[in-house]
Design a protein around this motif. Structure first.
Motif, PDB file in Angstrom:
ATOM      1  N   PHE A 189       0.832  -1.206   0.000  1.00 20.41           N
ATOM      2  CA  PHE A 189       0.000   0.000   0.000  1.00 20.41           C
ATOM      3  C   PHE A 189       0.868   1.258   0.000  1.00 20.41           C
ATOM      4  CE2 PHE A 189      -2.334   3.361   2.221  1.00 20.41           C
ATOM      5  CZ  PHE A 189      -3.538   3.370   1.525  1.00 20.41           C
ATOM      6  N   VAL A 220      -4.454  -1.237  -3.163  1.00 23.56           N
ATOM      7  CA  VAL A 220      -5.203  -0.260  -2.381  1.00 23.56           C
ATOM      8  C   VAL A 220      -6.257  -0.935  -1.515  1.00 23.56           C
ATOM      9  CG1 VAL A 220      -6.733   1.742  -2.538  1.00 23.56           C
ATOM     10  CG2 VAL A 220      -4.759   1.548  -4.083  1.00 23.56           C
ATOM     11  N   PHE A 276      -5.092  -3.540   1.721  1.00 22.89           N
ATOM     12  CA  PHE A 276      -4.564  -3.031   2.996  1.00 22.89           C
ATOM     13  C   PHE A 276      -5.636  -2.946   4.079  1.00 22.89           C
ATOM     14  CE2 PHE A 276      -3.776   0.854   5.591  1.00 22.89           C
ATOM     15  CZ  PHE A 276      -2.817   0.308   6.415  1.00 22.89           C
TER      16      PHE A 276
END
Length: 454
Positions: free
Chosen positions: A62, A145, A148
């Motif tokens: 991330f 994205v 996480f």
């Protein structure tokens, strides 16, 4: 239950239910049910290890994705932003390869690599353009994205249930530390500013251990439910897209169709050369000899013409059989019912044919269905050692269903490179399916499913 005075604390236990998963590939006979052996199985520990590793890996992924994408977007006002974005996507693809390997090793999940991002010219800018145009690259960024927050949640839930369950289950082994070093009787169950409740009697210790055991038994299923989300994310975002997979399948099917057509042409050429053509050449020679003997020995010439007449009949029959093998006229004129009845009449065992079709499918599908049944009945005649067989044809929604059954010796296998394997490839080329159920000793049932396309 003892009471005391002190600070306000509270322990909560929240047993929950997890989702199941697919069964392991290898099955072993067990004496304990799955619910009892789950906490000590290697699969449960592998899934727990996967969730524990997910948090640090997702933090790194991330951070890398957000940093590189922010840098690239910020530099778009200059030329440097485009290669930075491409490098960010390439890095995400590299992490994706790590995630697929981790899912393969700890979850037993096989995920194919996505389609590579290759430029047309092979230069740097071509590679940058291919990386930015690749849907797989952007799916890897989306995984970086989305994974996480999910990894954080799954890590927290898994560690909480695992630690709480084993801590409570083993409470009888270590509850003595509270009166020895903590100046209280045991785990504090309730407390406010003036009143606290501790678990310190033998009964309370036993109940605490029993509740802990329940949480221990439930934790593997909770972890399994959490890893199902990871499986879906890896399959959906890190694997090849459905469109790319379909294109690959169509390319493979096209190769099968071309190879099959070439093999059919070679067979037709061989049959013509070795059959009808050879007979016609011999017929021409016999008629030439008869012409020479016509004046000197009319009787011999008549016998030779009579033999040539017989050769003509045989050659005509071979040509009819060859034409029927290419595409039978009865199929074009009268449909599957009459054509399959004609095929069944040539089988070496009695065959019952039932065709329940209110309309005719597309001609190409009808031809494939005919040749599929023909080849299956040939297998019955040559290999099955059966005394009877049956053919059933019907329509189910937008699919044409074929089923050939015999009472022979069984043991047919479509994966052994036999004619059934080639038949499977032919059906697969038109989105068809072939299912073989043939235990040793019989009976054998072969079911084919084809698109209707009427």
């Amino acid at each position: 239950m003892a009471t005391a005075y002190g600070p306000d604390t509270r322990d909560q236990y929240r047993p929950g239910d997890g989702a199941g998963s697919r069964p392991p590939a290898g099955r072993t006979k067990h004496f304990l049910p799955a619910a009892l052996r789950a906490p000590v199985e290697a699969r449960a520990w592998g899934e727990l290890g996967y969730l524990l590793l997910s948090l640090p890996i997702s933090v790194v992924l991330f951070t890398f994705a957000i940093t590189m994408m922010s840098l690239g977007l910020g530099l778009l006002i200059t030329f440097l932003g485009i290669p930075v974005l491409a490098a960010a996507l390439a890095g995400c693809r590299g992490f994706g390869a790590l995630e697929r390997a981790r899912a393969r090793g700890l979850l037993g999940l096989e995920v194919a690599d996505p389609e590579p991002a290759r430029g047309r010219t092979g230069g740097l800018m071509s590679w940058v353009g291919a990386m930015l145009k690749s849907g797989a690259s952007w799916r890897h960024l989306l995984y970086a994205v989305l994974h996480f927050p999910w990894a954080t949640f799954a890590f927290t839930v898994a560690v909480t249930f695992w630690a709480t369950g084993w801590t409570a289950f083993t409470y009888p082994l270590w509850h003595w530390v509270f009166p020895a070093f903590g100046e209280n009787g045991g785990i504090q169950l309730y407390g406010d500013g003036t009143h606290q409740v501790y678990l310190d009697s033998p009964f309370e210790v036993a109940v605490t251990s029993a509740l802990g055991l329940a949480v221990v038994m439930a934790t593997p299923w909770i972890v399994r439910g959490l890893t199902w989300v990871d499986r879906l994310m890896v399959l959906g975002l890190l694997g090849p897209s459905r469109l790319a997979t379909r294109v690959s399948e169509l390319e493979s099917d096209r190769g099968v169709v071309v190879d099959t057509a070439a093999a059919d042409l070679r067979r037709i050429e061989r049959d013509l050369h070795d059959g009808a053509q050879a007979r016609l050449v011999a017929l021409a020679m016999d008629l030439g000899l008869a012409k020479e003997k016509l004046a000197d020995d009319p009787d011999a010439a008549a016998r030779m013409v009579d033999e040539a007449h017989g050769e003509v009949k045989v050659a005509l029959q071979e040509l009819r059989d060859l034409a029927r093998g290419i595409h039978p006229a009865v199929l074009t004129d009268r449909g599957l019912d009459a054509a399959l009845s004609a095929v069944a009449s040539r089988c070496t065992v009695p065959v019952k044919v039932e065709v329940d079709l209110e309309a005719r499918p597309a001609q190409a599908i009808e031809g494939i269905a005919y040749f599929t049944v023909s080849e299956l009945l040939q297998n019955v005649s040559k290999h099955a050692r059966a005394t009877r067989a049956s053919v059933d044809v019907w329509r189910a929604a937008d699919r044409l269903m074929l089923q050939v059954t015999d009472n022979g010796r069984g043991g047919a296998d479509a994966s052994s490179g036999s004619g059934l394997a080639g038949l499977t490839e032919r059906l697969d080329a038109v989105d068809g399916i072939l299912v073989v159920d043939s235990p040793v000793g019989g009976p054998t049932t072969v079911t084919a499913e084809l698109p209707w396309r009427g």
